[in-house]
Design a protein around this motif. Sequence first.
Motif, PDB file in Angstrom:
ATOM      1  N   ASP A   7       0.850  -1.179   0.000  1.00 58.70           N
ATOM      2  CA  ASP A   7       0.000   0.000   0.000  1.00 58.70           C
ATOM      3  C   ASP A   7       0.889   1.234   0.000  1.00 58.70           C
ATOM      4  O   ASP A   7       1.775   1.382   0.828  1.00 58.70           O
ATOM      5  N   ARG A   8       0.644   2.138  -0.925  1.00 65.47           N
ATOM      6  CA  ARG A   8       1.485   3.335  -1.048  1.00 65.47           C
ATOM      7  C   ARG A   8       1.319   4.278   0.133  1.00 65.47           C
ATOM      8  O   ARG A   8       2.137   5.129   0.376  1.00 65.47           O
ATOM      9  N   ASP A   9       0.250   4.132   0.865  1.00 68.27           N
ATOM     10  CA  ASP A   9      -0.002   5.003   2.005  1.00 68.27           C
ATOM     11  C   ASP A   9       1.002   4.760   3.125  1.00 68.27           C
ATOM     12  O   ASP A   9       1.428   5.692   3.788  1.00 68.27           O
ATOM     13  N   ASP A  10       1.388   3.521   3.356  1.00 70.01           N
ATOM     14  CA  ASP A  10       2.362   3.156   4.388  1.00 70.01           C
ATOM     15  C   ASP A  10       2.026   3.735   5.766  1.00 70.01           C
ATOM     16  O   ASP A  10       2.902   4.124   6.511  1.00 70.01           O
ATOM     17  N   GLY A  11       0.751   3.850   6.087  1.00 71.02           N
ATOM     18  CA  GLY A  11       0.342   4.325   7.397  1.00 71.02           C
ATOM     19  C   GLY A  11       0.232   5.830   7.526  1.00 71.02           C
ATOM     20  O   GLY A  11      -0.038   6.350   8.604  1.00 71.02           O
ATOM     21  N   ARG A  12       0.426   6.550   6.438  1.00 69.29           N
ATOM     22  CA  ARG A  12       0.379   8.007   6.520  1.00 69.29           C
ATOM     23  C   ARG A  12      -0.989   8.538   6.933  1.00 69.29           C
ATOM     24  O   ARG A  12      -1.068   9.546   7.628  1.00 69.29           O
ATOM     25  N   ASP A  13      -2.050   7.860   6.517  1.00 71.50           N
ATOM     26  CA  ASP A  13      -3.392   8.299   6.937  1.00 71.50           C
ATOM     27  C   ASP A  13      -3.546   8.198   8.444  1.00 71.50           C
ATOM     28  O   ASP A  13      -4.133   9.079   9.078  1.00 71.50           O
ATOM     29  N   LEU A  14      -3.014   7.136   9.023  1.00 80.14           N
ATOM     30  CA  LEU A  14      -3.076   6.971  10.473  1.00 80.14           C
ATOM     31  C   LEU A  14      -2.288   8.075  11.169  1.00 80.14           C
ATOM     32  O   LEU A  14      -2.749   8.659  12.148  1.00 80.14           O
ATOM     33  N   VAL A  15      -1.125   8.401  10.639  1.00 77.28           N
ATOM     34  CA  VAL A  15      -0.318   9.468  11.219  1.00 77.28           C
ATOM     35  C   VAL A  15      -1.063  10.797  11.130  1.00 77.28           C
ATOM     36  O   VAL A  15      -1.133  11.548  12.097  1.00 77.28           O
ATOM     37  N   ARG A  16      -1.651  11.085   9.960  1.00 78.77           N
ATOM     38  CA  ARG A  16      -2.412  12.334   9.807  1.00 78.77           C
ATOM     39  C   ARG A  16      -3.558  12.407  10.808  1.00 78.77           C
ATOM     40  O   ARG A  16      -3.817  13.459  11.391  1.00 78.77           O
ATOM     41  N   MET A  17      -4.257  11.295  10.991  1.00 81.64           N
ATOM     42  CA  MET A  17      -5.371  11.267  11.932  1.00 81.64           C
ATOM     43  C   MET A  17      -4.883  11.528  13.355  1.00 81.64           C
ATOM     44  O   MET A  17      -5.475  12.315  14.089  1.00 81.64           O
ATOM     45  N   GLU A  18      -3.792  10.886  13.737  1.00 82.00           N
ATOM     46  CA  GLU A  18      -3.248  11.066  15.084  1.00 82.00           C
ATOM     47  C   GLU A  18      -2.776  12.502  15.290  1.00 82.00           C
ATOM     48  O   GLU A  18      -3.035  13.104  16.329  1.00 82.00           O
ATOM     49  N   VAL A  19      -2.092  13.063  14.302  1.00 75.59           N
ATOM     50  CA  VAL A  19      -1.604  14.436  14.417  1.00 75.59           C
ATOM     51  C   VAL A  19      -2.775  15.411  14.510  1.00 75.59           C
ATOM     52  O   VAL A  19      -2.732  16.369  15.285  1.00 75.59           O
ATOM     53  N   SER A  20      -3.836  15.155  13.775  1.00 77.92           N
ATOM     54  CA  SER A  20      -4.996  16.057  13.804  1.00 77.92           C
ATOM     55  C   SER A  20      -5.664  16.088  15.175  1.00 77.92           C
ATOM     56  O   SER A  20      -6.357  17.045  15.498  1.00 77.92           O
ATOM     57  N   ARG A  21      -5.428  15.080  15.995  1.00 77.06           N
ATOM     58  CA  ARG A  21      -6.017  15.017  17.334  1.00 77.06           C
ATOM     59  C   ARG A  21      -5.217  15.798  18.372  1.00 77.06           C
ATOM     60  O   ARG A  21      -5.684  16.006  19.488  1.00 77.06           O
ATOM     61  N   ASP A  66      -2.809   7.897  23.907  1.00 78.34           N
ATOM     62  CA  ASP A  66      -3.512   7.332  22.752  1.00 78.34           C
ATOM     63  C   ASP A  66      -3.012   7.859  21.417  1.00 78.34           C
ATOM     64  O   ASP A  66      -3.689   7.745  20.417  1.00 78.34           O
ATOM     65  N   CYS A  67      -1.856   8.467  21.392  1.00 78.89           N
ATOM     66  CA  CYS A  67      -1.274   8.928  20.132  1.00 78.89           C
ATOM     67  C   CYS A  67       0.048   8.216  19.904  1.00 78.89           C
ATOM     68  O   CYS A  67       1.079   8.844  19.712  1.00 78.89           O
ATOM     69  N   GLY A  68       0.024   6.910  19.950  1.00 74.68           N
ATOM     70  CA  GLY A  68       1.237   6.129  19.797  1.00 74.68           C
ATOM     71  C   GLY A  68       1.944   6.371  18.485  1.00 74.68           C
ATOM     72  O   GLY A  68       3.167   6.359  18.418  1.00 74.68           O
ATOM     73  N   THR A  69       1.191   6.607  17.427  1.00 74.95           N
ATOM     74  CA  THR A  69       1.806   6.855  16.120  1.00 74.95           C
ATOM     75  C   THR A  69       2.582   8.159  16.141  1.00 74.95           C
ATOM     76  O   THR A  69       3.684   8.243  15.644  1.00 74.95           O
ATOM     77  N   VAL A  70       2.007   9.176  16.750  1.00 68.66           N
ATOM     78  CA  VAL A  70       2.697  10.463  16.842  1.00 68.66           C
ATOM     79  C   VAL A  70       3.955  10.303  17.672  1.00 68.66           C
ATOM     80  O   VAL A  70       5.000  10.835  17.331  1.00 68.66           O
ATOM     81  N   SER A  71       3.889   9.531  18.716  1.00 70.18           N
ATOM     82  CA  SER A  71       5.065   9.305  19.547  1.00 70.18           C
ATOM     83  C   SER A  71       6.196   8.701  18.730  1.00 70.18           C
ATOM     84  O   SER A  71       7.340   9.110  18.833  1.00 70.18           O
ATOM     85  N   GLY A  72       5.875   7.732  17.900  1.00 70.45           N
ATOM     86  CA  GLY A  72       6.886   7.109  17.065  1.00 70.45           C
ATOM     87  C   GLY A  72       7.461   8.054  16.042  1.00 70.45           C
ATOM     88  O   GLY A  72       8.660   8.080  15.795  1.00 70.45           O
ATOM     89  N   VAL A  73       6.625   8.879  15.444  1.00 68.51           N
ATOM     90  CA  VAL A  73       7.078   9.835  14.450  1.00 68.51           C
ATOM     91  C   VAL A  73       7.884  10.932  15.118  1.00 68.51           C
ATOM     92  O   VAL A  73       8.949  11.306  14.677  1.00 68.51           O
TER      93      VAL A  73
END
Length: 80
Positions: A7-21, A66-73
Amino acid sequence: MQEHVPDRDDGRDLVRMEVSRLPGRQREIVILVHGDRFPLVDAAGYFGIRPTTARTRYQRARDVPDCGTVSGVASSAVGN
């Protein structure tokens, strides 16, 4: 046989969602540092704040529950 294409997204949608929160000021720093590739010092200058304030906001973005993705980024740029 058809080859699997990742998938070309590679989780970017999840990161965008987490950052928007994130709260506004924390979100702004994360977007500038990761989206626009600003060093934290330059992001501080852009917002007219001290570098220590930028680092604090960035660190707080990492620590939001609850923003584990943001933590990783975010963990990759704290030293900037």
